[in-house]
Design an enzyme around this catalytic site. Structure first.
Site, PDB file in Angstrom:
ATOM      1  N   LYS A  75       2.885   2.056   4.076  1.00 49.98           N
ATOM      2  CA  LYS A  75       1.717   2.559   3.604  1.00 49.98           C
ATOM      3  C   LYS A  75       0.928   3.515   4.581  1.00 49.98           C
ATOM      4  CE  LYS A  75       0.963  -0.277  -0.235  1.00 49.98           C
ATOM      5  NZ  LYS A  75       2.170  -1.271  -0.187  1.00 49.98           N
TER       6      LYS A  75
HETATM    7  C1  LIG Z   1       3.426  -1.262  -0.846  1.00 51.83           C
HETATM    8  C2  LIG Z   1       4.807  -1.902  -0.406  1.00 51.83           C
HETATM    9  C3  LIG Z   1       5.698  -1.642  -1.270  1.00 51.83           C
HETATM   10  C4  LIG Z   1       5.887  -0.864  -2.686  1.00 51.83           C
HETATM   11  O1  LIG Z   1       5.562   0.313  -2.401  1.00 51.83           O
HETATM   12  P1  LIG Z   1       5.385   1.116  -4.021  1.00 51.83           P
HETATM   13  O2  LIG Z   1       4.840   2.436  -3.636  1.00 51.83           O
HETATM   14  O3  LIG Z   1       3.932   0.367  -4.376  1.00 51.83           O
HETATM   15  O4  LIG Z   1       6.429   1.169  -4.890  1.00 51.83           O
HETATM   16  C5  LIG Z   1       6.940  -2.243  -0.691  1.00 51.83           C
HETATM   17  N1  LIG Z   1       6.875  -3.078   0.486  1.00 51.83           N
HETATM   18  C6  LIG Z   1       5.818  -3.021   1.304  1.00 51.83           C
HETATM   19  C7  LIG Z   1       5.869  -3.655   2.607  1.00 51.83           C
HETATM   20  C8  LIG Z   1       4.431  -2.508   0.812  1.00 51.83           C
HETATM   21  O5  LIG Z   1       3.577  -2.525   1.454  1.00 51.83           O
END
Ligand SMILES: *Cc1c(COP(=O)(O)O)cnc(C)c1O
Length: 551
Positions: free
Chosen positions: A118
């Protein structure tokens, strides 16, 4: 080459279009829809050669400027925003590709400040907020006005998203950020990541005697309190913010250029993406639409498998889960604050990959809009007319979904989706087995992966049966240290006596957090949160409780 200027409109209708800036600052459209670009821009015809040796920030500039008109952010400003955003990443390639098999690769997206993917989007979003607010405020000053624009970001977290949001917004002028979490209920490492940030504009709020749902519902109440919301100009680090999707398109191109030449020449590349709110994989779909050669994107879900079921059946429906199974629910939607279909009372299964524990996938609506557009019964060829027909269709679906908790999108939509997507559901048990398997990897290992990445890898393995000659890129969304409990469960001391989490997995940078002071504001209930925000915004001094703790 002249292309029309890029604007943004809501998936749910209205002929109004917004500038990039307004789409980013608004987040969720007032009619509940999500912003999408008016058209898919064209890549320069020589992109494969011209971009092949660019650094990540340079590549990012090329791709982002296709979606952000210079009239909105000048070339120099955009370059600076991007350079600052990615200067915080530890790896020279920003998102390096690691080989894990003859034709298998893992794209490591976690070399940013909080060790999870993120960061790629939130570092950029934070810089954009800074840029837009500074520009607006210096204009106000020039005009001799007293007022200034400020943003109060309020979100709740069960751990993961909160730290990425804090690191994205720390030290940004005119932005204050409050992250709520249940006191004593998040992992020490996650609390340490958030609470050791010293910047004045960051407030970690431990809500006493609460759980994650309570924190989330406090955030929702504050957002829907019109007076409070407009007084403080509440902002959401929305997982549905268009800027987040945009920033993520870049690493699909980066992966492509890092693949060996024979992979690129084969034209047979597939991506597998651990998926929750459908943001990460949607960015991959945009990359494909732009013309990045790839065959499919594999939607890899955990046991919260609404998406996997849609791609298999054409039905998008949340499962009835008995109230007793209700676990710690989704945090991917929660920095949202504003609700987009997630109901506080609904049940989410608690899995080993908690960042993908979702009921409904907020970004999925964006794909649905394009599927509606691509399957119109009688497209007129007139862009505005077709757009409004697609919006109408989407609105019908969303109304039905809201009313019944499910909607059957039909065979035609399912088939259209199947051109670009495959899907796999991975159980908790399989997730742990996958972690063990990569730890025991011989030629390209050992490799300790986090449980979300493990879900993606398991999905890759199954999909290989459908296409044995392809090259595979699995997206790795977090460093294993972020999700220590699942990793330690998989690589337990009984089966793996030689494995030592602290020595081999936990990075020095995270160990150092133990030495730092934690600044946590402990409050009681919604009123406690309100009082804290009011005090801070009035400029009164609030003193956090401090203390050190071991990770
Ligand atoms: C947020 C997140 C996801 C999922 O991503 P999306 O964009 O919501 O599909 C997968 N793995 C981790 C570690 C995350 O923080």
């Amino acid at each position: 080459m002249s292309q029309p200027e890029m604007r943004y409109f809501s998936t749910r209708g209205g002929s109004e279009t917004l500038s990039f800036e307004d789409a980013v600052l608004t987040g969720l459209a007032p009619n509940g829809g999500l912003y999408i670009p008016t058209h898919i821009p064209e890549l320069p015809s020589d992109w494969q050669t011209k971009w092949s040796n660019l650094s990540f920030p340079e590549l990012s500039f090329e791709i982002l400027s296709l979606f952000i008109p210079q009239s909105n952010i000048s070339e120099n400003d955009l370059k600076q925003i991007i350079n600052t955003s990615y200067s915080t990443f530890r790896h020279e390639k920003t998102t390096p590709l690691r080989q894990t098999g003859e034709k298998e690769f893992v794209l490591e997206l976690w070399h940013g400040p909080t060790w999870a993917f993120k960061d790629v989007a939130l570092q950029f979003l934070g810089e954009l907020f800074r840029f837009f607010l500074e520009r607006r405020n210096s204009q106000l000053e020039k005009d001799g006005k007293e007022e200034r624009e400020e943003l109060t970001v309020v979100g709740a977290t069960s751990g993961d998203t909160g730290s990425a949001a804090i690191y994205g917004l720390r030290s940004k002028p005119s932005v204050t950020i409050f992250i709520l979490y249940p006191d004593g209920r998040i992992s020490p490492i996650q609390e340490a990541q958030m609470a050791t940030v010293e910047d004045e504009n960051v407030y970690c709020v431990a809500v006493q005697d609460s759980d994650f749902d309570t924190c989330q519902s406090i955030v929702k109440t504050l957002f829907s309190d019109k007076e409070f919301n407009s007084k403080h100009r509440l902002g959401a680090i929305n997982s549905i913010n268009w800027a987040r999707i945009l920033a993520q398109i870049v690493y699909y191109f980066s992966a492509y250029f890092q693949l060996p030449k024979e992979a690129r020449e084969s034209g047979d590349i597939q991506f597998s993406v651990p998926t929750g709110n459908f943001g990460d994989i949607l960015a991959g779909w945009f990359a494909k639409k732009l013309g990045l050669p790839m065959k499919h994107l594999v939607v890899a879900t955990n046991e919260n498998d609404i998406l996997e079921r849609f791609f298999r059946t054409g039905k998008y429906e949340s499962e009835e889960v008995p109230q007793t199974q209700k676990g710690q629910s989704n945090e991917t939607a929660l920095v949202n604050g504003s609700s987009d279909g997630q109901q506080a009372s609904s049940a989410v299964k608690s899995t080993h990959s908690p960042a993908m524990d979702i009921l409904l996938s907020s970004n999925f609506e964006r794909l649905l809009y394009f599927l509606a557009l691509d399957t119109l019964d009688s497209p007129s060829g007139n862009q505005e007319q077709d757009r409004s027909k697609a919006q109408e269709k989407l609105n019908g679906w969303m109304t039905e979904l809201k009313k019944n908790g499910k909607v059957d999108l039909g065979e035609k939509i399912k088939q259209a989706a199947g051109n670009d997507f495959w899907s796999e559901r991975v159980s908790d048990q399989q997730t742990l087995e996958e972690i063990r398997k990569y730890y025991k990897l011989e030629k390209y290992g050992p490799y300790v992966v986090d449980p979300h990445t493990a879900v993606g890898l398991a999905a890759t393995e199954r999909s290989q049966k459908r296409s044995p000659n392809s090259y595979w890129v699995t997206l790795s969304t977090a460093h294993p240290a972020k999700f220590s409990s699942a990793v330690e469960l998989a690589l337990n001391s009984k089966q793996f006596p030689e494995f030592n989490f602290r020595d081999t997995v936990l990075p020095e940078e995270l160990k150092k957090l133990e030495q730092l002071e934690k600044r946590v504001h402990k409050v009681k209930g919604e009123q406690g949160v309100r009082d804290l925000i009011e005090k801070v915004k009035k400029g009164e001094k609030v003193v956090p409780g401090e203390g050190k703790g071991s990770i």
